[in-house]
Design a protein around this motif. Structure first.
Motif, PDB file in Angstrom:
ATOM      1  N   GLU A 250      -2.423  12.714  -0.731  1.00  0.00           N
ATOM      2  CA  GLU A 250      -2.388  12.943  -2.178  1.00  0.00           C
ATOM      3  C   GLU A 250      -1.788  14.316  -2.482  1.00  0.00           C
ATOM      4  OE1 GLU A 250      -5.805  13.722  -5.373  1.00  0.00           O
ATOM      5  OE2 GLU A 250      -5.892  11.687  -4.520  1.00  0.00           O
ATOM      6  N   LEU A 251      -2.187  15.327  -1.735  1.00  0.00           N
ATOM      7  CA  LEU A 251      -1.692  16.687  -1.906  1.00  0.00           C
ATOM      8  C   LEU A 251      -0.182  16.755  -1.682  1.00  0.00           C
ATOM      9  CD1 LEU A 251      -2.448  19.787  -2.199  1.00  0.00           C
ATOM     10  CD2 LEU A 251      -2.517  19.796   0.300  1.00  0.00           C
ATOM     11  N   LYS A 252       0.281  16.045  -0.671  1.00  0.00           N
ATOM     12  CA  LYS A 252       1.699  16.075  -0.307  1.00  0.00           C
ATOM     13  C   LYS A 252       2.536  15.043  -1.067  1.00  0.00           C
ATOM     14  CE  LYS A 252       1.578  19.207   2.966  1.00  0.00           C
ATOM     15  NZ  LYS A 252       2.384  20.398   2.976  1.00  0.00           N
ATOM     16  N   GLY A 253       1.895  14.237  -1.929  1.00  0.00           N
ATOM     17  CA  GLY A 253       2.631  13.222  -2.686  1.00  0.00           C
ATOM     18  C   GLY A 253       3.080  12.064  -1.824  1.00  0.00           C
ATOM     19  N   ILE A 254       2.315  11.756  -0.797  1.00  0.00           N
ATOM     20  CA  ILE A 254       2.648  10.655   0.115  1.00  0.00           C
ATOM     21  C   ILE A 254       1.824   9.438  -0.271  1.00  0.00           C
ATOM     22  CG2 ILE A 254       2.597   9.863   2.511  1.00  0.00           C
ATOM     23  CD1 ILE A 254       2.818  12.859   3.321  1.00  0.00           C
ATOM     24  N   VAL A 255       2.499   8.306  -0.418  1.00  0.00           N
ATOM     25  CA  VAL A 255       1.834   7.060  -0.782  1.00  0.00           C
ATOM     26  C   VAL A 255       1.945   6.103   0.402  1.00  0.00           C
ATOM     27  CG1 VAL A 255       1.888   5.089  -2.354  1.00  0.00           C
ATOM     28  CG2 VAL A 255       2.385   7.375  -3.217  1.00  0.00           C
ATOM     29  N   LYS A 256       0.830   5.499   0.761  1.00  0.00           N
ATOM     30  CA  LYS A 256       0.853   4.498   1.841  1.00  0.00           C
ATOM     31  C   LYS A 256       1.151   3.144   1.222  1.00  0.00           C
ATOM     32  CE  LYS A 256      -1.774   6.692   5.331  1.00  0.00           C
ATOM     33  NZ  LYS A 256      -2.112   6.418   6.675  1.00  0.00           N
ATOM     34  N   ALA A 257       2.035   2.422   1.866  1.00  0.00           N
ATOM     35  CA  ALA A 257       2.395   1.086   1.411  1.00  0.00           C
ATOM     36  C   ALA A 257       2.417   0.161   2.619  1.00  0.00           C
ATOM     37  CB  ALA A 257       3.759   1.104   0.731  1.00  0.00           C
TER      38      ALA A 257
ATOM     39  N   THR B 136      14.724   0.958   5.016  1.00  0.00           N
ATOM     40  CA  THR B 136      15.430   0.646   3.762  1.00  0.00           C
ATOM     41  C   THR B 136      14.435   0.280   2.668  1.00  0.00           C
ATOM     42  OG1 THR B 136      17.331  -0.153   5.024  1.00  0.00           O
ATOM     43  CG2 THR B 136      17.186  -0.837   2.722  1.00  0.00           C
ATOM     44  N   LEU B 137      13.478  -0.573   2.997  1.00  0.00           N
ATOM     45  CA  LEU B 137      12.464  -0.990   2.026  1.00  0.00           C
ATOM     46  C   LEU B 137      11.610   0.200   1.596  1.00  0.00           C
ATOM     47  CD1 LEU B 137      11.350  -3.399   0.492  1.00  0.00           C
ATOM     48  CD2 LEU B 137       9.906  -3.907   2.461  1.00  0.00           C
ATOM     49  N   GLY B 138      11.241   1.039   2.542  1.00  0.00           N
ATOM     50  CA  GLY B 138      10.470   2.242   2.232  1.00  0.00           C
ATOM     51  C   GLY B 138      11.212   3.162   1.281  1.00  0.00           C
ATOM     52  N   ASN B 139      12.520   3.322   1.511  1.00  0.00           N
ATOM     53  CA  ASN B 139      13.345   4.157   0.624  1.00  0.00           C
ATOM     54  C   ASN B 139      13.412   3.577  -0.785  1.00  0.00           C
ATOM     55  OD1 ASN B 139      13.836   5.940   2.706  1.00  0.00           O
ATOM     56  ND2 ASN B 139      15.812   5.049   3.236  1.00  0.00           N
ATOM     57  N   LYS B 140      13.542   2.253  -0.889  1.00  0.00           N
ATOM     58  CA  LYS B 140      13.599   1.611  -2.211  1.00  0.00           C
ATOM     59  C   LYS B 140      12.268   1.769  -2.958  1.00  0.00           C
ATOM     60  CE  LYS B 140      17.262  -1.726  -1.501  1.00  0.00           C
ATOM     61  NZ  LYS B 140      18.297  -1.059  -2.245  1.00  0.00           N
ATOM     62  N   ILE B 141      11.166   1.604  -2.233  1.00  0.00           N
ATOM     63  CA  ILE B 141       9.841   1.775  -2.865  1.00  0.00           C
ATOM     64  C   ILE B 141       9.677   3.229  -3.312  1.00  0.00           C
ATOM     65  CG2 ILE B 141       7.354   1.732  -2.468  1.00  0.00           C
ATOM     66  CD1 ILE B 141       7.873  -0.596  -0.475  1.00  0.00           C
ATOM     67  N   ALA B 142      10.060   4.180  -2.456  1.00  0.00           N
ATOM     68  CA  ALA B 142       9.953   5.602  -2.792  1.00  0.00           C
ATOM     69  C   ALA B 142      10.760   5.928  -4.046  1.00  0.00           C
ATOM     70  CB  ALA B 142      10.428   6.451  -1.621  1.00  0.00           C
TER      71      ALA B 142
ATOM     72  N   GLY C  46       9.585 -14.815   3.396  1.00  0.00           N
ATOM     73  CA  GLY C  46       9.456 -13.814   2.349  1.00  0.00           C
ATOM     74  C   GLY C  46       8.507 -12.703   2.760  1.00  0.00           C
ATOM     75  N   PHE C  47       7.944 -12.012   1.755  1.00  0.00           N
ATOM     76  CA  PHE C  47       7.086 -10.868   2.040  1.00  0.00           C
ATOM     77  C   PHE C  47       6.151 -10.570   0.871  1.00  0.00           C
ATOM     78  CE2 PHE C  47      11.072  -9.451   0.228  1.00  0.00           C
ATOM     79  CZ  PHE C  47      10.656  -8.661  -0.836  1.00  0.00           C
ATOM     80  N   ILE C  48       5.147  -9.767   1.150  1.00  0.00           N
ATOM     81  CA  ILE C  48       4.236  -9.228   0.139  1.00  0.00           C
ATOM     82  C   ILE C  48       4.248  -7.718   0.338  1.00  0.00           C
ATOM     83  CG2 ILE C  48       1.853  -9.081  -0.685  1.00  0.00           C
ATOM     84  CD1 ILE C  48       1.400 -11.888   0.510  1.00  0.00           C
ATOM     85  N   ILE C  49       4.448  -6.992  -0.743  1.00  0.00           N
ATOM     86  CA  ILE C  49       4.414  -5.534  -0.680  1.00  0.00           C
ATOM     87  C   ILE C  49       3.176  -5.057  -1.423  1.00  0.00           C
ATOM     88  CG2 ILE C  49       5.535  -3.377  -1.352  1.00  0.00           C
ATOM     89  CD1 ILE C  49       8.211  -4.850  -1.164  1.00  0.00           C
ATOM     90  N   LYS C  50       2.390  -4.191  -0.766  1.00  0.00           N
ATOM     91  CA  LYS C  50       1.206  -3.596  -1.390  1.00  0.00           C
ATOM     92  C   LYS C  50       1.396  -2.087  -1.431  1.00  0.00           C
ATOM     93  CE  LYS C  50      -2.074  -7.065   0.255  1.00  0.00           C
ATOM     94  NZ  LYS C  50      -3.320  -7.281   1.012  1.00  0.00           N
ATOM     95  N   VAL C  51       1.324  -1.546  -2.637  1.00  0.00           N
ATOM     96  CA  VAL C  51       1.402  -0.103  -2.840  1.00  0.00           C
ATOM     97  C   VAL C  51       0.213   0.278  -3.707  1.00  0.00           C
ATOM     98  CG1 VAL C  51       2.762   1.821  -3.716  1.00  0.00           C
ATOM     99  CG2 VAL C  51       3.928  -0.178  -2.771  1.00  0.00           C
TER     100      VAL C  51
ATOM    101  N   ASP D 146      -2.913  -0.078  -5.577  1.00  0.00           N
ATOM    102  CA  ASP D 146      -3.588  -1.264  -6.104  1.00  0.00           C
ATOM    103  C   ASP D 146      -2.599  -2.282  -6.675  1.00  0.00           C
ATOM    104  OD1 ASP D 146      -2.830   0.198  -8.291  1.00  0.00           O
ATOM    105  OD2 ASP D 146      -4.754   0.047  -9.339  1.00  0.00           O
ATOM    106  N   ARG D 147      -1.316  -2.053  -6.468  1.00  0.00           N
ATOM    107  CA  ARG D 147      -0.294  -2.991  -6.946  1.00  0.00           C
ATOM    108  C   ARG D 147       0.206  -3.864  -5.795  1.00  0.00           C
ATOM    109  NH1 ARG D 147       3.653   1.092  -9.969  1.00  0.00           N
ATOM    110  NH2 ARG D 147       3.296   2.163  -8.020  1.00  0.00           N
ATOM    111  N   GLN D 148       0.602  -5.080  -6.158  1.00  0.00           N
ATOM    112  CA  GLN D 148       1.070  -6.017  -5.139  1.00  0.00           C
ATOM    113  C   GLN D 148       2.221  -6.826  -5.705  1.00  0.00           C
ATOM    114  OE1 GLN D 148      -1.803  -8.188  -2.681  1.00  0.00           O
ATOM    115  NE2 GLN D 148      -0.831 -10.070  -3.349  1.00  0.00           N
ATOM    116  N   LEU D 149       3.263  -6.992  -4.912  1.00  0.00           N
ATOM    117  CA  LEU D 149       4.401  -7.839  -5.257  1.00  0.00           C
ATOM    118  C   LEU D 149       4.471  -8.941  -4.219  1.00  0.00           C
ATOM    119  CD1 LEU D 149       7.057  -8.417  -6.808  1.00  0.00           C
ATOM    120  CD2 LEU D 149       8.194  -6.898  -5.170  1.00  0.00           C
ATOM    121  N   ASP D 150       4.265 -10.182  -4.662  1.00  0.00           N
ATOM    122  CA  ASP D 150       4.249 -11.320  -3.742  1.00  0.00           C
ATOM    123  C   ASP D 150       5.551 -12.102  -3.891  1.00  0.00           C
ATOM    124  OD1 ASP D 150       3.781 -13.559  -2.187  1.00  0.00           O
ATOM    125  OD2 ASP D 150       1.782 -13.941  -2.989  1.00  0.00           O
TER     126      ASP D 150
END
Length: 181
Positions: free
Chosen positions: A103-110, A125-131, A151-156, A158-162
């Motif tokens: 949180e301090l460093k502005g890092i989000v786990k996905a 590539t996906l990480g860069n797009k999410i960032a 396909g895929f599910i992305i969780k960032v 409390d948000r989720q893209l299915d």
């Protein structure tokens, strides 16, 4: 007081100490390592949680396991926790420390869940797009779940893209049920 609140306060105190001493990155890696050790060792968790085991014995066990592997600050911190009867929340504190650090460093786990393992290039590539979308640094992990079919599910957070085939089939099924088909 809840375990989470207590762990959060202890984590905040070691985070502040590490910042003050200029060893934040070192303490972060040590806390991650301690968390791995405790998570993988159920006997150690049981010892730390057992109120019957004497405090000095718990301190000696921690010293034997982590001496030379963690800084004196982290070692002293764990000794203080054990002395205060909080050995049972050392694991929770390490996890909370890493969360507060991120949180301090502005890092989000996905997390990206896919039917097949993704290549490191695809994860990057996906990480860069999410960032880019959330305007933060992202640490992306890949989990495999073959039940997604494709396909895929992305969780960032409390948000989720299915965008999985299984998710689209469930959505289609709900649509048909709502239409009475």
């Amino acid at each position: 007081m809840s375990v989470f609140k207590v762990a959060s306060r202890y984590a905040k105190s070691i985070l502040d100490l590490a910042q003050e001493k200029g060893i934040l990155e070192q303490v972060k890696s040590e806390m991650e390592e301690v968390a791995k050790v405790i998570k993988s060792n159920s006997e150690l968790r049981a010892i730390l949680a057992n109120p019957i085991i004497k405090l000095d014995k718990k301190q000696n066990i921690l010293k034997a396991i982590f001496e030379g592997k963690v800084s004196p600050e982290v070692s002293s911190f764990f000794n203080i926790m054990v002395r205060k009867g909080r050995g049972n929340i050392i694991f929770d504190t390490t996890l909370e420390f890493v969360r507060q650090y991120n949180e301090l460093k502005g890092i989000v786990k996905a997390e990206v869940i896919s039917a097949q393992p993704l290549s490191s290039e695809n994860i990057q590539t996906l990480g860069n797009k999410i960032a880019e979308q959330i305007n933060a640094s992202v640490v992306l992990t890949n989990k495999v779940d073959s039940s997604l079919i494709g396909g895929f599910i992305i969780k960032v957070g409390d948000r989720q893209l299915d965008e999985s085939v299984a998710g689209k089939l469930r959505k289609l099924e709900r649509h048909f049920i709502s239409q009475g088909i």
